[in-house]
Design a protein around this motif. Structure first.
Motif, PDB file in Angstrom:
ATOM      1  N   VAL A  29     -28.759  38.588  78.765  1.00  7.62           N
ATOM      2  CA  VAL A  29     -29.850  37.722  78.312  1.00  7.62           C
ATOM      3  C   VAL A  29     -30.753  38.450  77.319  1.00  7.62           C
ATOM      4  O   VAL A  29     -31.217  37.856  76.351  1.00  7.62           O
ATOM      5  N   PHE A  30     -30.974  39.739  77.523  1.00 10.33           N
ATOM      6  CA  PHE A  30     -31.826  40.488  76.600  1.00 10.33           C
ATOM      7  C   PHE A  30     -31.134  40.769  75.268  1.00 10.33           C
ATOM      8  O   PHE A  30     -31.756  40.702  74.218  1.00 10.33           O
ATOM      9  N   ILE A  31     -29.854  41.082  75.294  1.00  8.89           N
ATOM     10  CA  ILE A  31     -29.163  41.526  74.080  1.00  8.89           C
ATOM     11  C   ILE A  31     -28.531  40.382  73.282  1.00  8.89           C
ATOM     12  O   ILE A  31     -28.457  40.436  72.064  1.00  8.89           O
ATOM     13  N   TRP A  32     -28.083  39.327  73.949  1.00  4.69           N
ATOM     14  CA  TRP A  32     -27.325  38.258  73.298  1.00  4.69           C
ATOM     15  C   TRP A  32     -27.932  37.740  71.996  1.00  4.69           C
ATOM     16  O   TRP A  32     -27.203  37.577  71.020  1.00  4.69           O
ATOM     17  N   PRO A  33     -29.227  37.459  71.911  1.00  5.96           N
ATOM     18  CA  PRO A  33     -29.743  36.824  70.687  1.00  5.96           C
ATOM     19  C   PRO A  33     -29.498  37.611  69.408  1.00  5.96           C
ATOM     20  O   PRO A  33     -29.502  37.036  68.329  1.00  5.96           O
ATOM     21  N   LEU A  34     -29.280  38.898  69.525  1.00  2.00           N
ATOM     22  CA  LEU A  34     -29.021  39.689  68.321  1.00  2.00           C
ATOM     23  C   LEU A  34     -27.778  39.189  67.591  1.00  2.00           C
ATOM     24  O   LEU A  34     -27.720  39.216  66.364  1.00  2.00           O
ATOM     25  N   ILE A  35     -26.783  38.716  68.339  1.00  2.00           N
ATOM     26  CA  ILE A  35     -25.523  38.261  67.725  1.00  2.00           C
ATOM     27  C   ILE A  35     -25.748  37.009  66.879  1.00  2.00           C
ATOM     28  O   ILE A  35     -25.495  37.021  65.673  1.00  2.00           O
ATOM     29  N   PRO A  36     -26.242  35.902  67.466  1.00  2.00           N
ATOM     30  CA  PRO A  36     -26.427  34.711  66.626  1.00  2.00           C
ATOM     31  C   PRO A  36     -27.527  34.888  65.582  1.00  2.00           C
ATOM     32  O   PRO A  36     -27.420  34.332  64.484  1.00  2.00           O
ATOM     33  N   LEU A  37     -28.576  35.661  65.894  1.00  2.00           N
ATOM     34  CA  LEU A  37     -29.614  35.893  64.885  1.00  2.00           C
ATOM     35  C   LEU A  37     -29.019  36.528  63.642  1.00  2.00           C
ATOM     36  O   LEU A  37     -29.312  36.119  62.522  1.00  2.00           O
ATOM     37  N   TYR A  38     -28.181  37.539  63.853  1.00  2.00           N
ATOM     38  CA  TYR A  38     -27.549  38.217  62.721  1.00  2.00           C
ATOM     39  C   TYR A  38     -26.682  37.247  61.920  1.00  2.00           C
ATOM     40  O   TYR A  38     -26.825  37.123  60.708  1.00  2.00           O
ATOM     41  N   TRP A  39     -25.769  36.548  62.607  1.00  2.00           N
ATOM     42  CA  TRP A  39     -24.840  35.689  61.895  1.00  2.00           C
ATOM     43  C   TRP A  39     -25.525  34.504  61.241  1.00  2.00           C
ATOM     44  O   TRP A  39     -25.165  34.118  60.128  1.00  2.00           O
ATOM     45  N   LEU A  40     -26.483  33.919  61.905  1.00  2.00           N
ATOM     46  CA  LEU A  40     -27.188  32.786  61.294  1.00  2.00           C
ATOM     47  C   LEU A  40     -27.962  33.247  60.064  1.00  2.00           C
ATOM     48  O   LEU A  40     -27.941  32.591  59.025  1.00  2.00           O
ATOM     49  N   PHE A  41     -28.623  34.390  60.165  1.00  2.00           N
ATOM     50  CA  PHE A  41     -29.367  34.912  59.020  1.00  2.00           C
ATOM     51  C   PHE A  41     -28.424  35.197  57.849  1.00  2.00           C
ATOM     52  O   PHE A  41     -28.674  34.793  56.711  1.00  2.00           O
ATOM     53  N   VAL A  42     -27.335  35.888  58.134  1.00  2.00           N
ATOM     54  CA  VAL A  42     -26.391  36.270  57.081  1.00  2.00           C
ATOM     55  C   VAL A  42     -25.766  35.034  56.421  1.00  2.00           C
ATOM     56  O   VAL A  42     -25.571  35.001  55.216  1.00  2.00           O
ATOM     57  N   HIS A  43     -25.480  34.008  57.217  1.00  2.00           N
ATOM     58  CA  HIS A  43     -24.855  32.811  56.647  1.00  2.00           C
ATOM     59  C   HIS A  43     -25.853  31.876  55.974  1.00  2.00           C
ATOM     60  O   HIS A  43     -25.528  31.248  54.974  1.00  2.00           O
TER      61      HIS A  43
END
Length: 191
Positions: free
Chosen positions: A15-29
């Protein structure tokens, strides 16, 4: 057997680490040109964007501490699902030789090659399927409602936001070669 304390830690780490994944990909895309301009600073920007989420979690600890009882056979199934996801993730990392973060494509502007062998012969997005398997496995192991929510959000965000943007980018990069691949190979094994 796997103690409750360890499964709680797995749940909370997810729960603490997960948001880094979609935040990165959404930002990059969503902001591809900006990400290309700021290069490695993209990672720092993602961490800055992540801080409000951490603040929210720290101030809402009760969300992390909601568990439902999971029967032992389902916990064992959770371990199996988790390890299938971890194997799929490791296999993807090995095939892509560590290019899984888009570092080459978005930051170093190296288009790379279209990967169509091994697991990519059977599915176009094994990484996102591996995330779902690992996250849902953690839910079955821990019973943490927050990890169930994360696994559902991750699946939805990837399928309705990240993958469509990624496929548009891959079509731009590889053209008809990617379109042909997309027609032959399903997103996952089954869909």
């Amino acid at each position: 057997m796997f103690s409750l304390a360890y499964s709680n830690i797995l749940n909370q780490l997810l729960v603490f680490i997960w948001p880094l994944i979609p935040l990165y990909w959404l930002f990059v895309h969503f902001f591809t040109n900006f990400a290309k301009k700021i290069k490695f600073l993209t990672f720092i920007l993602i961490i800055v964007l992540y801080i409000p989420y951490l603040y929210f979690l720290v101030n809402n600890q009760n969300l992390l501490n909601t568990y439902i009882p999971i029967a032992l056979p389902l916990k064992l199934l959770g371990f199996f699902i988790f390890f299938v996801g971890a194997f799929l993730q490791l296999l993807t990392l090995l095939i892509l030789k560590g290019r899984i973060l888009g570092l080459n494509e978005f930051i170093l502007e190296d288009p790379g090659n279209l990967e169509t062998r091994l697991i990519y012969k059977y599915m176009r997005h094994p990484t996102y399927l591996s995330h779902f398997f690992m996250f849902f496995g953690i839910f079955l192991i821990s019973g943490g409602v927050s990890s169930l929510v994360v696994s559902i959000f991750d699946f939805l965000i990837n399928n309705f936001l990240v993958i469509p943007f990624e496929e548009r980018e891959l079509t731009k990069r590889f053209g008809s070669k990617y379109e042909s691949y997309k027609k032959r190979v399903k997103r996952y094994f089954f869909i």
